[in-house]
Write a protein that holds these residues in place. Sequence first.
Motif, PDB file in Angstrom:
ATOM      1  N   LEU A  88       4.832  42.152 -34.785  1.00  0.00           N
ATOM      2  CA  LEU A  88       4.506  43.282 -35.641  1.00  0.00           C
ATOM      3  C   LEU A  88       5.756  44.076 -36.005  1.00  0.00           C
ATOM      4  N   VAL A  89       5.663  44.817 -37.097  1.00  0.00           N
ATOM      5  CA  VAL A  89       6.747  45.675 -37.565  1.00  0.00           C
ATOM      6  C   VAL A  89       6.139  47.038 -37.888  1.00  0.00           C
ATOM      7  N   GLY A  90       6.852  48.106 -37.547  1.00  0.00           N
ATOM      8  CA  GLY A  90       6.341  49.422 -37.908  1.00  0.00           C
ATOM      9  C   GLY A  90       6.753  50.491 -36.929  1.00  0.00           C
ATOM     10  N   HIS A  91       5.991  51.573 -36.903  1.00  0.00           N
ATOM     11  CA  HIS A  91       6.333  52.768 -36.131  1.00  0.00           C
ATOM     12  C   HIS A  91       5.072  53.314 -35.487  1.00  0.00           C
ATOM     13  N   LEU A  92       5.106  53.522 -34.173  1.00  0.00           N
ATOM     14  CA  LEU A  92       3.993  54.102 -33.431  1.00  0.00           C
ATOM     15  C   LEU A  92       4.406  55.469 -32.892  1.00  0.00           C
ATOM     16  N   THR A  93       3.571  56.459 -33.110  1.00  0.00           N
ATOM     17  CA  THR A  93       3.796  57.792 -32.553  1.00  0.00           C
ATOM     18  C   THR A  93       2.742  58.063 -31.490  1.00  0.00           C
ATOM     19  N   ILE A  94       3.205  58.336 -30.284  1.00  0.00           N
ATOM     20  CA  ILE A  94       2.310  58.564 -29.148  1.00  0.00           C
ATOM     21  C   ILE A  94       2.606  59.938 -28.571  1.00  0.00           C
ATOM     22  N   ALA A  95       1.568  60.726 -28.352  1.00  0.00           N
ATOM     23  CA  ALA A  95       1.715  62.023 -27.685  1.00  0.00           C
ATOM     24  C   ALA A  95       1.156  61.905 -26.271  1.00  0.00           C
ATOM     25  N   ALA A  96       1.872  62.463 -25.301  1.00  0.00           N
ATOM     26  CA  ALA A  96       1.461  62.352 -23.899  1.00  0.00           C
ATOM     27  C   ALA A  96       1.479  63.714 -23.232  1.00  0.00           C
ATOM     28  N   VAL A  97       0.530  63.929 -22.320  1.00  0.00           N
ATOM     29  CA  VAL A  97       0.617  65.125 -21.479  1.00  0.00           C
ATOM     30  C   VAL A  97       1.874  64.979 -20.621  1.00  0.00           C
ATOM     31  N   PRO A  98       2.528  66.081 -20.244  1.00  0.00           N
ATOM     32  CA  PRO A  98       3.810  65.983 -19.530  1.00  0.00           C
ATOM     33  C   PRO A  98       3.767  65.117 -18.283  1.00  0.00           C
ATOM     34  N   ASN A 115       7.089  42.700 -29.617  1.00  0.00           N
ATOM     35  CA  ASN A 115       7.240  43.132 -31.009  1.00  0.00           C
ATOM     36  C   ASN A 115       8.530  43.947 -31.149  1.00  0.00           C
ATOM     37  N   PRO A 116       9.678  43.283 -31.159  1.00  0.00           N
ATOM     38  CA  PRO A 116      10.969  43.995 -31.118  1.00  0.00           C
ATOM     39  C   PRO A 116      11.271  44.841 -32.352  1.00  0.00           C
ATOM     40  N   GLU A 117      10.521  44.672 -33.448  1.00  0.00           N
ATOM     41  CA  GLU A 117      10.771  45.463 -34.656  1.00  0.00           C
ATOM     42  C   GLU A 117       9.964  46.750 -34.703  1.00  0.00           C
ATOM     43  N   VAL A 118       9.176  47.020 -33.665  1.00  0.00           N
ATOM     44  CA  VAL A 118       8.370  48.241 -33.638  1.00  0.00           C
ATOM     45  C   VAL A 118       9.170  49.386 -33.022  1.00  0.00           C
ATOM     46  N   ARG A 119       9.181  50.531 -33.709  1.00  0.00           N
ATOM     47  CA  ARG A 119       9.843  51.736 -33.214  1.00  0.00           C
ATOM     48  C   ARG A 119       8.805  52.694 -32.648  1.00  0.00           C
ATOM     49  N   PHE A 120       9.215  53.503 -31.671  1.00  0.00           N
ATOM     50  CA  PHE A 120       8.310  54.442 -31.029  1.00  0.00           C
ATOM     51  C   PHE A 120       8.840  55.867 -31.139  1.00  0.00           C
ATOM     52  N   THR A 121       7.926  56.815 -31.283  1.00  0.00           N
ATOM     53  CA  THR A 121       8.206  58.237 -31.077  1.00  0.00           C
ATOM     54  C   THR A 121       7.246  58.718 -29.999  1.00  0.00           C
ATOM     55  N   ILE A 122       7.792  59.294 -28.923  1.00  0.00           N
ATOM     56  CA  ILE A 122       6.976  59.801 -27.814  1.00  0.00           C
ATOM     57  C   ILE A 122       7.107  61.322 -27.793  1.00  0.00           C
ATOM     58  N   ARG A 128      -5.220  69.238 -25.262  1.00  0.00           N
ATOM     59  CA  ARG A 128      -5.950  69.737 -26.435  1.00  0.00           C
ATOM     60  C   ARG A 128      -5.184  69.464 -27.716  1.00  0.00           C
ATOM     61  N   GLU A 129      -3.870  69.601 -27.669  1.00  0.00           N
ATOM     62  CA  GLU A 129      -3.061  69.291 -28.851  1.00  0.00           C
ATOM     63  C   GLU A 129      -3.155  67.810 -29.202  1.00  0.00           C
ATOM     64  N   ILE A 130      -3.208  66.955 -28.201  1.00  0.00           N
ATOM     65  CA  ILE A 130      -3.307  65.518 -28.446  1.00  0.00           C
ATOM     66  C   ILE A 130      -4.577  65.189 -29.222  1.00  0.00           C
ATOM     67  N   LEU A 131      -5.711  65.764 -28.816  1.00  0.00           N
ATOM     68  CA  LEU A 131      -6.972  65.496 -29.510  1.00  0.00           C
ATOM     69  C   LEU A 131      -6.922  66.021 -30.942  1.00  0.00           C
ATOM     70  N   ALA A 132      -6.330  67.203 -31.135  1.00  0.00           N
ATOM     71  CA  ALA A 132      -6.222  67.758 -32.482  1.00  0.00           C
ATOM     72  C   ALA A 132      -5.304  66.902 -33.356  1.00  0.00           C
ATOM     73  N   ASP A 135      -7.082  63.757 -34.461  1.00  0.00           N
ATOM     74  CA  ASP A 135      -8.041  64.058 -35.511  1.00  0.00           C
ATOM     75  C   ASP A 135      -7.339  64.296 -36.844  1.00  0.00           C
ATOM     76  N   GLY A 136      -6.147  64.884 -36.789  1.00  0.00           N
ATOM     77  CA  GLY A 136      -5.400  65.180 -37.999  1.00  0.00           C
ATOM     78  C   GLY A 136      -4.499  64.060 -38.472  1.00  0.00           C
ATOM     79  N   LEU A 137      -4.572  62.887 -37.838  1.00  0.00           N
ATOM     80  CA  LEU A 137      -3.775  61.702 -38.213  1.00  0.00           C
ATOM     81  C   LEU A 137      -2.281  61.934 -38.038  1.00  0.00           C
ATOM     82  N   GLN A 138      -1.894  62.839 -37.137  1.00  0.00           N
ATOM     83  CA  GLN A 138      -0.475  63.103 -36.899  1.00  0.00           C
ATOM     84  C   GLN A 138       0.126  62.130 -35.898  1.00  0.00           C
ATOM     85  N   ILE A 139      -0.692  61.531 -35.055  1.00  0.00           N
ATOM     86  CA  ILE A 139      -0.234  60.563 -34.067  1.00  0.00           C
ATOM     87  C   ILE A 139      -1.147  59.343 -34.112  1.00  0.00           C
TER      88      ILE A 139
END
Length: 299
Positions: A88-98, A115-122, A128-132, A135-139
């Motif tokens: 796969l190729v692309g970008h995944l954004t994941i939000a995590a509790v501390p 999938n070496p072409e996939v980039r991540f933002t953590i 509560r922010e994660i669920l919001a 829902d808002g398609l931010q992550i």
Amino acid sequence: MIEKLEFLLALARERNFSRAAEACGVTQPTLSAGVKQLEESLGVLLVNRSSRFHGFTPDGERALEWAKRIVADARAMRQEMRAPKTSLVGHLTIAAVPTALGMAQKLTLPFREKNPEVRFTILSQTSREILAMLDGLQIDAGLTYLDNEPLGDIRAEPLYRERYRLLTLADRPLGDRKKVTWKEVAQIPLCLLTPDMQNRRIIDRMLDGGAPADAPMLESNSMVVLAAHVRAGRWASIIPETFADVLGLDEPLRSIPIVEPQEVQRIGLVTPRREPLPPLVRALIAEAAALAARERVEP
């Protein structure tokens, strides 16, 4: 149409025309005109506004829900069409509790090996922010608690069980013990995560029966800050067992199991309950299932 729906989603997130335009990479007049054109196309007023944003109309709120579905499907389609047949190729954004940040690498490293072409933002966020943000398609996905507070209509894949330890110095109160109770921990000066963190709410509940339950001497939204203050010798803290492993503790720091009662919370990967899922999210869920099997965590 999709671009104008993206404008609407950005306006819902930012609650401000100027910031929404900046988030979309356009000028404010372009965004305002796009929203106006969307209103004309649908034949309804979507936004309450004068010179400023004053929220959505009832029709706007309904349109916003449709926008989330349509934009999510459009993004999934683009990703599906662009996905190669091998990796796969692309970008995944994941939000995590501390408390789960240290475990993210157990997902991202094996995923990227396949999938070496996939980039991540953590990102570090509250539960509560994660669920919001989902829902808002931010992550694309989140790492959060599964059992303690309502999650809503999301897909959850358990990953591991969080257990708790007292982090202290060997020469501080309780520092020479092999295990401690929650009642004993409640008696000593602590530094803890801020109250907006679900980990803090869990810990407050566990300490509540142990009086005196004084306010912590220091609060932070960073586990690293808490560990640094413990190392400085002023206070103790309560950390997840997995985070103790990430810290790589050495003397004089000690990580002591907290028992009586033994508190266990499931941490998992959460994703939107939408079909079809984007290929990257689908692959991430599969990686989460493999990690859960290694950790022997049942759904």
